[in-house]
Write a protein that holds these residues in place. Sequence first.
Motif, PDB file in Angstrom:
ATOM      1  N   GLY A  67       0.783  -1.234   0.000  1.00 48.32           N
ATOM      2  CA  GLY A  67       0.000   0.000   0.000  1.00 48.32           C
ATOM      3  C   GLY A  67       0.809   1.274   0.000  1.00 48.32           C
ATOM      4  N   LEU A  68       2.119   1.174  -0.076  1.00 43.84           N
ATOM      5  CA  LEU A  68       2.957   2.373  -0.115  1.00 43.84           C
ATOM      6  C   LEU A  68       2.920   3.036  -1.487  1.00 43.84           C
ATOM      7  CD1 LEU A  68       6.032   1.062   1.911  1.00 43.84           C
ATOM      8  CD2 LEU A  68       4.259   2.655   2.696  1.00 43.84           C
ATOM      9  N   LEU A  69       2.648   2.252  -2.525  1.00 46.79           N
ATOM     10  CA  LEU A  69       2.480   2.769  -3.877  1.00 46.79           C
ATOM     11  C   LEU A  69       1.126   2.316  -4.406  1.00 46.79           C
ATOM     12  CD1 LEU A  69       5.969   1.892  -5.441  1.00 46.79           C
ATOM     13  CD2 LEU A  69       5.189   4.156  -4.683  1.00 46.79           C
ATOM     14  N   ARG A  70       0.512   3.143  -5.227  1.00 50.48           N
ATOM     15  CA  ARG A  70      -0.765   2.772  -5.847  1.00 50.48           C
ATOM     16  C   ARG A  70      -0.522   2.283  -7.262  1.00 50.48           C
ATOM     17  NH1 ARG A  70      -5.772   4.086  -3.871  1.00 50.48           N
ATOM     18  NH2 ARG A  70      -5.767   5.133  -1.841  1.00 50.48           N
ATOM     19  N   PRO A  71      -1.081   1.116  -7.589  1.00 51.78           N
ATOM     20  CA  PRO A  71      -0.903   0.617  -8.958  1.00 51.78           C
ATOM     21  C   PRO A  71      -1.783   1.373  -9.943  1.00 51.78           C
ATOM     22  CG  PRO A  71      -2.367  -0.843  -7.736  1.00 51.78           C
ATOM     23  CD  PRO A  71      -1.895   0.209  -6.760  1.00 51.78           C
ATOM     24  N   GLN A  72      -1.357   1.381 -11.197  1.00 49.46           N
ATOM     25  CA  GLN A  72      -2.173   1.978 -12.257  1.00 49.46           C
ATOM     26  C   GLN A  72      -3.187   0.977 -12.799  1.00 49.46           C
ATOM     27  OE1 GLN A  72       1.177   3.147 -11.900  1.00 49.46           O
ATOM     28  NE2 GLN A  72      -0.021   4.828 -11.032  1.00 49.46           N
ATOM     29  N   ALA A  73      -2.911  -0.316 -12.602  1.00 49.22           N
ATOM     30  CA  ALA A  73      -3.837  -1.350 -13.074  1.00 49.22           C
ATOM     31  C   ALA A  73      -3.590  -2.614 -12.269  1.00 49.22           C
ATOM     32  CB  ALA A  73      -3.637  -1.623 -14.563  1.00 49.22           C
TER      33      ALA A  73
END
Length: 255
Positions: A67-73
């Motif tokens: 959850g530290l980065l948000r995915p684009q897909a």
Amino acid sequence: MNSVLDQRHTRGDGVVRDGLWVQGLTTRYGPVTALDDVDLTAPGGRITAVLGANGAGKTTLLRTVSGLLRPQAGRIGLGGTDLTGVNAEDVARAGVAHVPEGRGVITELTVEENLRLGALLGSVRSSVRTPPTIADVYTLFPSLRRRKSQAAHSLSGGERQMLVIGRALLSAPEVLLLDEPSLGLAPQIVSRIFAVLRELVDTEGLAVLLVEQNARSALSIADTGVVLNLGRVVACSDAAELAADDELRHAYLGF
């Protein structure tokens, strides 16, 4: 090579029954694609090693899952719980513990005070998995017991790694994400840490997603190996099968 989604542990829709799963995961830093349509699973009771050269996307994978980065897909989940786009605190509460590279202890606190922080989250999650106790961590890592009243800044690198893993275990995770736990440590310390991981996986059913630059050591304790190259999965198979594949090892793993 086996399917990336292990059919022994998945339902008909590809969702893992008892561990972590990602499907079609894509993460970008601006125009740079760090993960590109990644599928993998980390079932309970198994160590899944993620291998590849620097820049392959290994750390980005863990940071996206936690959850530290948000995915684009793509999608991320734990069993039947969808964690896609969930913030890091709620991912931790759901049962995913992330131990990043760098042995991030709170140096001003003592060993035991650091461990108590992990136990706080474990007490919240106790209805899901019975949390271990600080005494259990001392049994796993006896050197921490001898230094329990010392400030964490006084510990060796190996002891700090044991402390941060112990703190993560006290949160009673379903899945443990480990980023380069062997980095800069003496071989005997690495052997001890890996032996503890293997014991927890075999006896407690913990799912471990292990990112390691030392592919040979990782494959020696892992059940499954996943090889990333430039953000894409190029191989996924039984760890022993990967270790025996000379062409793949030379091309992607450096040994």
